[in-house]
Every structure is written in C-alpha cells, then in structure tokens.
Design a protein around this motif. Structure first.
Motif, mmCIF file in Angstrom:
data_model
loop_
_atom_site.group_PDB
_atom_site.id
_atom_site.type_symbol
_atom_site.label_atom_id
_atom_site.label_comp_id
_atom_site.label_asym_id
_atom_site.label_seq_id
_atom_site.Cartn_x
_atom_site.Cartn_y
_atom_site.Cartn_z
ATOM 1 N N LYS A 117 0.320 -1.077 0.039
ATOM 2 C CA LYS A 117 0.203 -0.188 -0.152
ATOM 3 C C LYS A 117 0.907 1.074 0.004
ATOM 4 O O LYS A 117 0.717 2.677 -0.532
ATOM 5 N N CYS A 153 1.584 3.799 -2.713
ATOM 6 C CA CYS A 153 1.136 5.827 -2.809
ATOM 7 C C CYS A 153 1.807 6.559 -2.987
ATOM 8 O O CYS A 153 1.995 7.546 -3.251
ATOM 9 N N LYS A 205 -4.215 8.703 -0.785
ATOM 10 C CA LYS A 205 -2.938 8.331 -1.197
ATOM 11 C C LYS A 205 -1.248 9.347 -1.123
ATOM 12 O O LYS A 205 -0.457 9.062 -0.612
#
Length: 370
Positions: A209, A213, A249
């Motif tokens: 993740k 981002c 993000k």
C-alpha cells in the motif's frame, strides 16, 4: 258594314294572339335564362361548399396535428429542462461535496459571515481578518475541507497549483524505493504497523500500500509540475483534489516521507555522524516520540484519523518538502506568534507558501492581491 266590323275584330284578335305568343315566348326565354343562371350559381356554390368542406377537414386535421406536436414538444422541453436542472444540481452537489479545496471567496465577506455578533472573540477575529486585508494584502481565501488532513492538503495543494518542482533530495533519490529501503536495508520491520489515516490499516500488506501511495505522489507531482499553463494546472489540481481516494494516497505518501526523514535523522544522531536539523532534536525530546517507532505509533498513524499535525510536525513537513510555510495564526493576533514560519530556519532558494488558521487545527489558503 257588319263585315268590315267583323274583319276588324278578327284582325284585332289575331294581333292580340300574336302579341300573347311573343310575350309567352319572351317569358319562356327569360325563364330559361333565369334557370340557367340559377343552375350555374347553385353549381358554383355547391362546388365551393364541397371544396371548403374538404379544405376545412384538412385544416382541422393540420391544426390538430400542430396542436399535438406543440403539446408534445412543450412536454418534451419541460421534461428535458427538469432533467437538465436535476443533473446540473446533482453534478454541483457532487463537486461541492467532493471538492476538498473550494473556489476563492472574498476575505472580509468570509470574516463577516463566520464571525457575527459582538462577542470578544468575534471582534478579535474580525480585526485579525482586517489586518490581513489591509496590511498583508490578502484579499481572498480558499477554504480547505475541515478534516484531519487539512494542513497537509493545504500545503500540497499550493505546491501543485504553483507548479513547485520536487525537492532537491527527491531528485537525487527514487522515492518509490523508500519503503523497500526502510524495510530491508535498515531493518525497520515495524513499518508493517503503519496506519493509513481513517482506514486504520496495519498488517503485512502495508508495504504494498505504501508503494502505491508513493507511486501516486510521484506521478501526479511530476505531471502537474511539468504543466506550464497556470489555468490548465489549476484544473488538474481541482480534478485531483476532488477524488478522495487519490488525494488520501498523496497524504499518506507525505506522511511516510516524514517518517523516512525521521529514521534517517535518528540513525545519524545515534551514529554521531553529520549534525541534523534542530527540529529533530525537538521531535526526539518529546516522551511520545523519542524514536521513530514511537513517533509513528503515537503521532504519525493518527494524522488523518483523529489528529492533525502539531507545531513540530509542521516544521518537519516544511523541511522534507523544502518549502517555507508562512502561517497567519488569527487567534494569536496582536502577538509575536501571529505570523510564524515553518521551519524557522530555511534556505533562501526554497519556495514559499502561506496558510491561514483560526485555531492551529484547520487551515485555509490565503490569496494575495496588490
């Protein structure tokens, strides 16, 4: 004598008979003429009546058709107008609800709406806004969504809208490799406990993740900063900052960059290498952030969820992005803390952005006009 009289009487009778015959003939001729005229007039009238009946039927049909078409077009126009109005309102509601940085509004008008009444605080805030208007030449402001990403959003929006390029250190390093570097090169396995703001996400997928981002930040920053046209760049920013998932993000990437810099500074201090910036001494002096792990668990993870950046994190934000953040703190009006720079020590080549806050929690973007 008698014979003469009889011949005369017979002659008169013959003359009367002849006259009567001529009269009858003439009467018969006149009757025939009148009959012929009557017959022609009647035929003409009948023809005209028949033609009128046909034309009348056609006109009635045409009028009925035109009336039906007019009624249908009117209903269709009314329906399309209502549909367009509904769609316009829907789009407007969606944009207003999703747009996290609103269009500019008049500064003094905003102050008058937000701080009505004659309380001491209201008067104080109106005076502070007037000071910004007259002395600082701030004529407008853009409201920023009041959530726990407020300050990061206000800073990043200005960096993008002004076309400010990557910080110098980001040009030398690939920011996409920062999560990998912390996890593998520096052995920071605890970054798996990284929490993504309101998602409160932790676990083994944190690395993946974080990588997404960082990709979102690098791609959008490069694309927007390369756009030279100011209006086009503004439209790109409005589009980006109306997509909640995309902008979150970006903020998480900024948070992780802050964490990376804290880890780097902590390693330098621990190994007694080159001196670090004074702000890291302030940061590690707090009991709640004496090392990178405690900084992440007690401060960074909650940003975007339950808390905003405090003063030390705002110093760090300006430092890692290489921008001088000038903040007008309205609740500190008439004190030395009314106008503050973050960080207080900055390089002359750094770009400058400005923020406006009423409570050190939520921030707006001031706009200058000379």
């Amino acid at each position: 004598m008698q014979r003469r009289h009889d011949r005369k009487a017979s002659k008169n009778r013959d003359q009367f008979t002849a006259q009567e015959k001529r009269s009858r003939i003439n009467h018969s001729k006149r009757s025939v003429g009148r009959h012929e005229v009557w017959s022609w007039t009647t035929a003409t009238k009948e023809s005209l009546c028949l033609m009128w009946q046909r034309v009348k039927v056609q006109l009635m049909l045409s009028m009925s058709f035109l009336t039906a078409v007019f009624w249908y077009c009117r209903r269709l126009y009314s329906f399309l107008a209502q549909l367009l109005k509904w769609w316009s309102n829907y789009i407007q509601r969606k944009l207003i609800r999703n747009l996290s940085v609103l269009a500019e509004v008049d500064l003094l008008g905003y102050s008058a709406r937000e701080w009505k009444g004659e309380t001491k605080q209201a008067k104080h805030m109106r005076e502070a806004y007037e000071e910004l208007f007259w002395s600082c030449h701030i004529k407008y402001l853009r409201q920023v969504r009041r959530d726990n990403y407020s300050v990061v959003r206000a800073v990043l929006f200005q960096i993008f809208s002004q076309g400010i390029p990557f910080p110098s250190w980001m040009k030398e390093r690939d920011i996409l490799k920062l999560p990998e570097k912390l996890l593998y090169s520096q052995g920071c396995n605890w970054i798996q406990q990284y929490s993504f703001g309101p998602e409160r996400y932790t676990g083994p997928n944190a690395f993946g993740k974080l990588r997404k981002c960082m990709e979102a930040l690098k791609t959008n920053w490069a694309e927007i900063s390369a756009t030279k046209d100011h209006e086009e760049r503004g439209n790109m920013c409005n589009t980006l900052f109306s997509d909640e998932s995309k902008e979150h993000k970006l903020y998480e990437a900024i948070k992780f960059i802050m964490l990376y810099e804290v880890v780097e500074a902590y390693e330098q201090m621990k190994n007694r290498e080159e001196p670090v910036h004074n702000l890291f001494s302030l940061l590690f002096a707090r009991d709640s952030s004496s090392d990178p792990l405690s900084f992440m668990m007690n401060h960074l993870n909650s940003i975007g969820d339950s808390i905003c950046l405090d003063q030390v994190e705002l110093f760090l934000l300006g430092y890692v992005l290489e921008v001088k953040i000038r903040v007008y703190r309205l609740h500190r009006f008439n004190t030395e803390e009314f106008e503050v720079n973050y960080p207080p020590e900055y390089r002359r080549e750094w770009n400058e952005i400005s923020l406006l806050t009423e409570d050190d929690r939520y921030y707006h973007i001031p706009l200058f006009r000379t």
